[in-house]
Scaffold this motif. Structure first.
Motif, mmCIF file in Angstrom:
data_model
loop_
_atom_site.group_PDB
_atom_site.id
_atom_site.type_symbol
_atom_site.label_atom_id
_atom_site.label_comp_id
_atom_site.label_asym_id
_atom_site.label_seq_id
_atom_site.Cartn_x
_atom_site.Cartn_y
_atom_site.Cartn_z
ATOM 1 N N ASN A 3 17.832 26.986 46.306
ATOM 2 C CA ASN A 3 18.498 25.671 45.811
ATOM 3 C C ASN A 3 19.207 25.045 46.990
ATOM 4 O O ASN A 3 19.178 25.417 48.304
ATOM 5 N N THR A 4 19.737 23.942 46.573
ATOM 6 C CA THR A 4 20.252 23.002 47.652
ATOM 7 C C THR A 4 21.328 23.714 48.538
ATOM 8 O O THR A 4 21.279 23.435 49.742
ATOM 9 N N ILE A 5 22.361 24.372 47.650
ATOM 10 C CA ILE A 5 23.353 24.868 48.687
ATOM 11 C C ILE A 5 22.871 25.900 49.584
ATOM 12 O O ILE A 5 23.124 25.933 51.041
ATOM 13 N N GLN A 6 21.862 26.617 49.294
ATOM 14 C CA GLN A 6 21.415 27.600 50.270
ATOM 15 C C GLN A 6 20.625 26.988 51.430
ATOM 16 O O GLN A 6 20.944 27.223 52.601
ATOM 17 N N LYS A 7 20.136 25.809 50.979
ATOM 18 C CA LYS A 7 19.149 25.307 52.044
ATOM 19 C C LYS A 7 20.280 24.393 53.075
ATOM 20 O O LYS A 7 20.166 24.298 54.338
ATOM 21 N N LEU A 66 12.286 19.330 72.690
ATOM 22 C CA LEU A 66 13.246 20.344 72.252
ATOM 23 C C LEU A 66 13.269 21.622 73.106
ATOM 24 O O LEU A 66 12.266 22.200 73.172
ATOM 25 N N PRO A 67 14.308 22.023 73.746
ATOM 26 C CA PRO A 67 14.209 23.159 74.469
ATOM 27 C C PRO A 67 14.100 24.551 73.656
ATOM 28 O O PRO A 67 13.188 25.509 74.212
ATOM 29 N N ILE A 68 14.689 24.610 72.512
ATOM 30 C CA ILE A 68 14.389 25.705 71.635
ATOM 31 C C ILE A 68 14.284 25.246 70.133
ATOM 32 O O ILE A 68 15.384 25.410 69.275
ATOM 33 N N PRO A 69 13.095 24.785 69.826
ATOM 34 C CA PRO A 69 12.960 24.374 68.622
ATOM 35 C C PRO A 69 13.084 25.271 67.363
ATOM 36 O O PRO A 69 13.440 24.872 66.222
ATOM 37 N N THR A 70 12.840 26.538 67.669
ATOM 38 C CA THR A 70 13.026 27.757 66.495
ATOM 39 C C THR A 70 14.460 27.980 66.216
ATOM 40 O O THR A 70 14.739 28.685 65.244
ATOM 41 N N GLU A 71 15.625 27.335 67.008
ATOM 42 C CA GLU A 71 16.677 27.523 66.768
ATOM 43 C C GLU A 71 17.369 26.215 66.631
ATOM 44 O O GLU A 71 18.632 26.162 66.636
ATOM 45 N N THR A 72 16.699 25.137 66.241
ATOM 46 C CA THR A 72 17.153 23.726 66.124
ATOM 47 C C THR A 72 17.052 23.392 64.897
ATOM 48 O O THR A 72 16.220 23.160 64.147
ATOM 49 N N SER A 73 18.206 22.889 64.207
ATOM 50 C CA SER A 73 17.824 22.103 62.812
ATOM 51 C C SER A 73 17.915 20.657 63.206
ATOM 52 O O SER A 73 18.689 20.257 64.051
ATOM 53 N N VAL A 74 17.061 19.985 62.350
ATOM 54 C CA VAL A 74 16.851 18.368 62.602
ATOM 55 C C VAL A 74 17.246 17.606 61.435
ATOM 56 O O VAL A 74 16.754 17.898 60.385
ATOM 57 N N SER A 75 18.047 16.705 61.768
ATOM 58 C CA SER A 75 18.327 15.546 60.852
ATOM 59 C C SER A 75 17.445 14.381 61.013
ATOM 60 O O SER A 75 17.151 13.891 62.287
ATOM 61 N N ILE A 76 16.714 13.752 60.138
ATOM 62 C CA ILE A 76 15.676 12.778 60.086
ATOM 63 C C ILE A 76 16.556 11.780 59.213
ATOM 64 O O ILE A 76 16.827 11.807 58.120
ATOM 65 N N ILE A 77 16.335 10.574 60.106
ATOM 66 C CA ILE A 77 17.108 9.393 59.392
ATOM 67 C C ILE A 77 16.083 8.352 59.839
ATOM 68 O O ILE A 77 16.262 7.339 60.730
ATOM 69 N N THR A 78 14.664 8.359 59.205
ATOM 70 C CA THR A 78 13.764 7.320 59.803
ATOM 71 C C THR A 78 12.944 6.828 58.499
ATOM 72 O O THR A 78 13.003 7.304 57.273
ATOM 73 N N ARG A 121 12.962 24.971 53.245
ATOM 74 C CA ARG A 121 14.004 24.821 54.573
ATOM 75 C C ARG A 121 13.970 23.335 54.928
ATOM 76 O O ARG A 121 14.547 22.870 55.707
ATOM 77 N N VAL A 122 13.678 22.468 53.750
ATOM 78 C CA VAL A 122 13.676 21.047 54.102
ATOM 79 C C VAL A 122 14.659 20.262 52.959
ATOM 80 O O VAL A 122 14.014 20.575 51.865
ATOM 81 N N LEU A 123 15.486 19.931 53.187
ATOM 82 C CA LEU A 123 16.482 19.011 52.309
ATOM 83 C C LEU A 123 15.698 17.677 51.978
ATOM 84 O O LEU A 123 15.829 16.925 53.163
ATOM 85 N N PHE A 124 15.528 17.194 50.873
ATOM 86 C CA PHE A 124 14.602 15.985 50.812
ATOM 87 C C PHE A 124 14.955 15.313 49.367
ATOM 88 O O PHE A 124 14.222 14.326 48.910
ATOM 89 N N GLU A 125 16.047 15.811 48.780
ATOM 90 C CA GLU A 125 16.187 15.156 47.312
ATOM 91 C C GLU A 125 17.506 14.375 47.361
ATOM 92 O O GLU A 125 18.207 14.474 46.441
ATOM 93 N N GLY A 126 17.741 13.758 48.149
ATOM 94 C CA GLY A 126 18.923 12.754 48.285
ATOM 95 C C GLY A 126 20.158 13.654 48.812
ATOM 96 O O GLY A 126 21.348 12.645 48.862
#
Length: 141
Positions: A3-7, A66-78, A121-126
């Motif tokens: 669910n959203t909170i878990q993500k 990214l130096p450590i992509p597997t430990e990095t969360s990414v915010s996308i605003i594009t 693993r992707v938040l995409f619903e607003g």
């Protein structure tokens, strides 16, 4: 199904963050998201194709830098036409969590997320880190 909170909690549980979509324009949401991380002392890296520095932080040109992509969360605003390529990079780099800010996705992006098993693993619903992030952080204490 996650669910959203878990993500949101998953996203904010990683040690590093990156922001794609920030600029030198203080009024843009990408820059506001970058500032959100800075104000909360989160280790954040801005990703920008041409600027060397944003908000006093050295940028990288691409998610592939990214130096450590597997430990990095990414915010996308594009715009969605850019987001789709970023999602492909996210998959290739095994980036563990992504927060697409409102307006960053379209039907093609959502289909890619679903077709590639990334919905958990992707938040995409607003969801919006500027609106929701502090509440999630507080709940994680």
């Amino acid at each position: 199904m996650t669910n959203t909170i878990q993500k949101q909690r998953l996203f904010l549980s990683f040690p590093y963050y990156a922001v794609v979509g920030a600029s030198t324009d203080q009024s843009k949401f990408g820059t506001k998201v970058l500032q959100w991380y800075i104000q909360r002392n989160k280790p954040v890296t801005p990703v920008h194709p041409s600027n060397d520095e944003l908000e006093g932080i050295k940028t990288i040109r691409s998610l592939t830098d990214l130096p450590i992509p597997t430990e990095t969360s990414v915010s996308i605003i594009t715009p969605a036409k850019i987001t789709i390529d970023l999602l492909k990079q996210v998959k290739e780099l095994s980036i563990p969590a992504v927060w697409c800010q409102p307006g960053a996705t379209d039907a093609a992006c959502v289909q890619y997320i679903k077709d590639n098993g990334m919905s958990d693993r992707v938040l995409f619903e607003g969801e919006c880190i500027l609106r929701d992030g502090d509440g999630v952080l507080q709940a994680m204490l």
